[in-house]
Design a protein around this motif. Structure first.
Motif, PDB file in Angstrom:
ATOM      1  N   GLY A 259      10.759  15.553  10.127  1.00  7.83           N
ATOM      2  CA  GLY A 259       9.551  14.259  10.959  1.00  7.83           C
ATOM      3  C   GLY A 259      10.833  12.544  10.770  1.00  7.83           C
ATOM      4  O   GLY A 259      11.785  13.646   9.558  1.00  7.83           O
ATOM      5  N   GLU A 260      11.581  12.100  11.135  1.00 13.41           N
ATOM      6  CA  GLU A 260      12.074  10.977  11.592  1.00 13.41           C
ATOM      7  C   GLU A 260      11.100   9.818  11.281  1.00 13.41           C
ATOM      8  O   GLU A 260      10.079   9.964  11.383  1.00 13.41           O
ATOM      9  N   SER A 261      11.872   8.627  10.961  1.00 14.55           N
ATOM     10  CA  SER A 261      11.318   7.651  10.467  1.00 14.55           C
ATOM     11  C   SER A 261      10.226   7.138  12.124  1.00 14.55           C
ATOM     12  O   SER A 261      10.931   7.574  12.940  1.00 14.55           O
ATOM     13  N   ALA A 262       9.372   6.779  11.875  1.00 16.96           N
ATOM     14  CA  ALA A 262       7.899   6.705  13.089  1.00 16.96           C
ATOM     15  C   ALA A 262       9.006   5.594  13.552  1.00 16.96           C
ATOM     16  O   ALA A 262       9.075   4.446  13.704  1.00 16.96           O
ATOM     17  N   GLY A 263       9.336   5.766  15.135  1.00 17.31           N
ATOM     18  CA  GLY A 263       9.385   4.658  15.836  1.00 17.31           C
ATOM     19  C   GLY A 263      11.144   5.525  16.798  1.00 17.31           C
ATOM     20  O   GLY A 263      11.403   4.903  17.771  1.00 17.31           O
ATOM     21  N   MET A 264      11.171   6.304  15.855  1.00 18.01           N
ATOM     22  CA  MET A 264      12.374   6.767  16.609  1.00 18.01           C
ATOM     23  C   MET A 264      12.862   7.455  17.748  1.00 18.01           C
ATOM     24  O   MET A 264      13.890   7.414  18.103  1.00 18.01           O
ATOM     25  N   SER A 265      11.267   7.889  17.732  1.00 16.83           N
ATOM     26  CA  SER A 265      11.625   8.560  18.934  1.00 16.83           C
ATOM     27  C   SER A 265      11.134   8.582  20.478  1.00 16.83           C
ATOM     28  O   SER A 265      11.304   9.021  21.244  1.00 16.83           O
ATOM     29  N   SER A 266      11.052   6.875  20.330  1.00 14.09           N
ATOM     30  CA  SER A 266      10.615   5.915  21.469  1.00 14.09           C
ATOM     31  C   SER A 266      12.262   5.067  21.237  1.00 14.09           C
ATOM     32  O   SER A 266      11.624   4.702  22.905  1.00 14.09           O
ATOM     33  N   ILE A 267      13.398   4.874  20.912  1.00  9.38           N
ATOM     34  CA  ILE A 267      14.228   4.150  20.620  1.00  9.38           C
ATOM     35  C   ILE A 267      15.119   5.457  22.625  1.00  9.38           C
ATOM     36  O   ILE A 267      15.617   6.969  22.268  1.00  9.38           O
ATOM     37  N   GLN A 268      15.522   4.842  23.157  1.00  5.23           N
ATOM     38  CA  GLN A 268      16.036   5.512  24.608  1.00  5.23           C
ATOM     39  C   GLN A 268      17.243   6.044  24.352  1.00  5.23           C
ATOM     40  O   GLN A 268      17.861   5.527  23.912  1.00  5.23           O
ATOM     41  N   LYS A 269      17.520   7.526  24.611  1.00  5.26           N
ATOM     42  CA  LYS A 269      18.870   8.008  24.624  1.00  5.26           C
ATOM     43  C   LYS A 269      19.554   8.033  25.412  1.00  5.26           C
ATOM     44  O   LYS A 269      20.426   8.485  25.657  1.00  5.26           O
ATOM     45  N   ALA A 270      18.426   7.843  26.989  1.00  3.85           N
ATOM     46  CA  ALA A 270      19.576   8.503  28.426  1.00  3.85           C
ATOM     47  C   ALA A 270      20.578   6.783  28.039  1.00  3.85           C
ATOM     48  O   ALA A 270      20.258   5.715  27.738  1.00  3.85           O
ATOM     49  N   PRO A 271      21.572   7.191  29.101  1.00  2.00           N
ATOM     50  CA  PRO A 271      22.527   6.282  29.484  1.00  2.00           C
ATOM     51  C   PRO A 271      22.228   5.249  30.281  1.00  2.00           C
ATOM     52  O   PRO A 271      21.289   5.493  31.149  1.00  2.00           O
ATOM     53  N   THR A 272      22.368   3.985  30.291  1.00  2.90           N
ATOM     54  CA  THR A 272      21.942   2.983  31.020  1.00  2.90           C
ATOM     55  C   THR A 272      23.140   1.805  31.615  1.00  2.90           C
ATOM     56  O   THR A 272      23.535   1.501  30.695  1.00  2.90           O
TER      57      THR A 272
ATOM     58  N   ASN B 242      29.331  -5.041  28.831  1.00  6.65           N
ATOM     59  CA  ASN B 242      28.916  -3.945  29.286  1.00  6.65           C
ATOM     60  C   ASN B 242      28.643  -3.289  29.091  1.00  6.65           C
ATOM     61  O   ASN B 242      28.700  -2.706  27.766  1.00  6.65           O
ATOM     62  N   GLN B 243      26.911  -2.703  28.855  1.00  4.14           N
ATOM     63  CA  GLN B 243      26.368  -1.706  28.920  1.00  4.14           C
ATOM     64  C   GLN B 243      26.233  -0.262  29.791  1.00  4.14           C
ATOM     65  O   GLN B 243      26.258  -0.207  31.188  1.00  4.14           O
ATOM     66  N   MET B 244      26.883   0.342  29.172  1.00  5.90           N
ATOM     67  CA  MET B 244      27.192   1.978  30.232  1.00  5.90           C
ATOM     68  C   MET B 244      27.016   3.327  29.548  1.00  5.90           C
ATOM     69  O   MET B 244      26.696   4.514  29.036  1.00  5.90           O
ATOM     70  N   VAL B 245      25.483   2.952  28.197  1.00  2.00           N
ATOM     71  CA  VAL B 245      25.425   4.116  27.000  1.00  2.00           C
ATOM     72  C   VAL B 245      24.223   3.644  27.102  1.00  2.00           C
ATOM     73  O   VAL B 245      23.424   3.051  27.663  1.00  2.00           O
ATOM     74  N   SER B 246      23.679   5.152  26.077  1.00  4.05           N
ATOM     75  CA  SER B 246      22.205   4.759  26.062  1.00  4.05           C
ATOM     76  C   SER B 246      21.512   3.456  24.860  1.00  4.05           C
ATOM     77  O   SER B 246      22.979   3.131  24.483  1.00  4.05           O
ATOM     78  N   ASN B 247      20.508   2.956  24.672  1.00  5.08           N
ATOM     79  CA  ASN B 247      20.342   1.753  24.075  1.00  5.08           C
ATOM     80  C   ASN B 247      20.340   3.062  22.376  1.00  5.08           C
ATOM     81  O   ASN B 247      20.985   1.323  21.450  1.00  5.08           O
ATOM     82  N   TYR B 248      20.544   3.736  22.103  1.00  8.73           N
ATOM     83  CA  TYR B 248      20.112   3.976  21.002  1.00  8.73           C
ATOM     84  C   TYR B 248      21.765   4.063  20.208  1.00  8.73           C
ATOM     85  O   TYR B 248      22.169   3.715  19.206  1.00  8.73           O
TER      86      TYR B 248
END
Length: 389
Positions: free
Chosen positions: A98-111, A150-156
């Protein structure tokens, strides 16, 4: 001081102590504490499944983990979300990772979005708010303002872009998005962390490796001056020694990105220069006695060894492993300070465990040292353990 220690661990799930469910079965608990740069703290638990009587575990569960010694207490390792369950053989066993709690909730899709005159605190707060994470930002990093982005990548990806730009450590820890100055000697809450002094007796195996100098005396970054409508350059010396306009073998390292302001360009150049300085020396220290109180980003001073080994380091990664058959092992991956600091001269406060003494024992016998000074994590468990003895 005791000559030997009895290794112990504690595991909680949903606020309940479930250590008893593991005691007869756990063969290994490995915790990797990292300094950001795209990595997060990781947990691996190996469970003996020799008779197939272990209740089947599932991913998605959150576990809190402590490691330590019966004679001293426990050091808090963190809260981890189990994201992978593997059944193995032979021998029959189950591996939980596993990884640090909350890691899976960070958006990985481009925005796609724009940030206009927003601070680092505003941007990270928006990302965290979308996922229910808390935010812990150290020093003046929260107030650093970005004129336009300009953000054109994921939040992560964006989080780690800010990490590189401002020379920070970005990681998820205990359900919080932590953004702290790299090599800053402070926790995310701004508490100064005393430098840890280690002697030859504290080490098992070690390796210190020096690479060729980067070949650059400075780093240059460009920004667009909107008033004069031209591109301008700023420079930052590598290692804190002024060498502007050339030096080294290849003069200046030029960052290809065009920044929106002079401040952004200066910050990016400084961060890149510190990264090049860190890469000049890498050290790997296996401790003679496992010491789970040591954390990533802890400043370290090695003394009593030869030149080339003695000196200042920052712990980039601390790996603590409980092994049922042998005890606790700690391995430290270290780099040179990015600003070239000499901690023997610069640090005003030291933690000096004696020969053969581990940091946990030192803390227990030096109540004037606040356990919160050690790291960005919560390790107050050692105080609780001491009170309950």
């Amino acid at each position: 001081m005791p000559t030997g220690y009895t290794p112990i661990y504690r595991i909680y799930k949903g606020g309940a102590d479930i250590t008893g469910q593991f005691n007869d079965r756990t063969t290994q608990i490995k915790v990797e504490l990292t300094s950001g740069a795209g990595d997060n703290d990781k947990l691996t638990i190996m469970v003996d499944d020799r008779d197939w009587c272990v209740q089947r575990p599932y991913g998605g569960e959150s576990l809190q983990v402590w490691l330590g010694y019966l004679e001293i207490g426990l050091a808090y390792m963190g809260t981890f979300e189990i994201d992978d369950v593997t059944f193995l053989g032979k021998p029959r066993s189950i591996k939980l990772t596993g990884e640090s709690a909350g890691m899976s909730s960070i958006q990985k899709a481009p925005t796609i979005r724009e940030f206009d005159n927003k601070s680092v605190g505003d941007i990270l707060g928006q990302f965290a708010g979308q996922t229910g994470l808390g935010v812990a930002i150290s020093g003046d990093l929260a107030g650093k303002t970005i004129p336009f982005k300009n953000q054109m990548v994921s939040n992560y990806h964006m989080i780690h872009e800010l990490e590189r730009m401002f020379g920070a450590v970005a990681k998820i820890q205990d359900g919080k998005l932590v953004f702290a100055k790299r090599d800053g000697g402070e926790s995310a809450s701004g508490i100064a962390m005393p430098t840890l002094v280690l002697l030859p007796e504290h080490f098992g195996d070690w390796q210190v490796r020096y690479t060729g100098r980067p070949g650059y005396g400075e780093v240059k970054a460009a920004y667009f001056d909107k008033d004069e409508m031209v591109r301008k350059w700023v420079g930052s010396a590598i290692g804190g020694v002024s060498n502007l306009g050339g030096g080294g073998f290849g003069g200046a390292f030029n960052i290809g990105q065009l920044f929106n302001s002079k401040e952004e360009a200066e910050s990016a150049a400084k961060s890149k220069g510190e990264g090049l300085k860190r890469a000049e020396c890498q050290a790997f220290f296996d401790l003679a006695k496992g010491d789970p109180w040591i954390r990533d980003q802890q400043t370290l001073l090695v003394s009593g060894m030869r030149d080339g080994i003695n000196g200042s380091y920052v712990i980039d990664k601390a790996t603590h492993t409980y092994i049922k058959s042998t005890g606790i092992r700690s391995s430290l991956e270290c780099k040179a300070p990015g600003d070239g600091a000499d901690y023997a001269e610069a640090s005003k406060e030291f933690m000096r465990p004696g020969p053969g003494e581990i940091l946990g024992e030192y803390l227990r016998t030096h109540p004037n040292i606040n356990p919160g000074d050690l790291s960005k994590g919560d390790i107050d468990a050692i105080v609780e353990a001491g009170d309950n003895r």
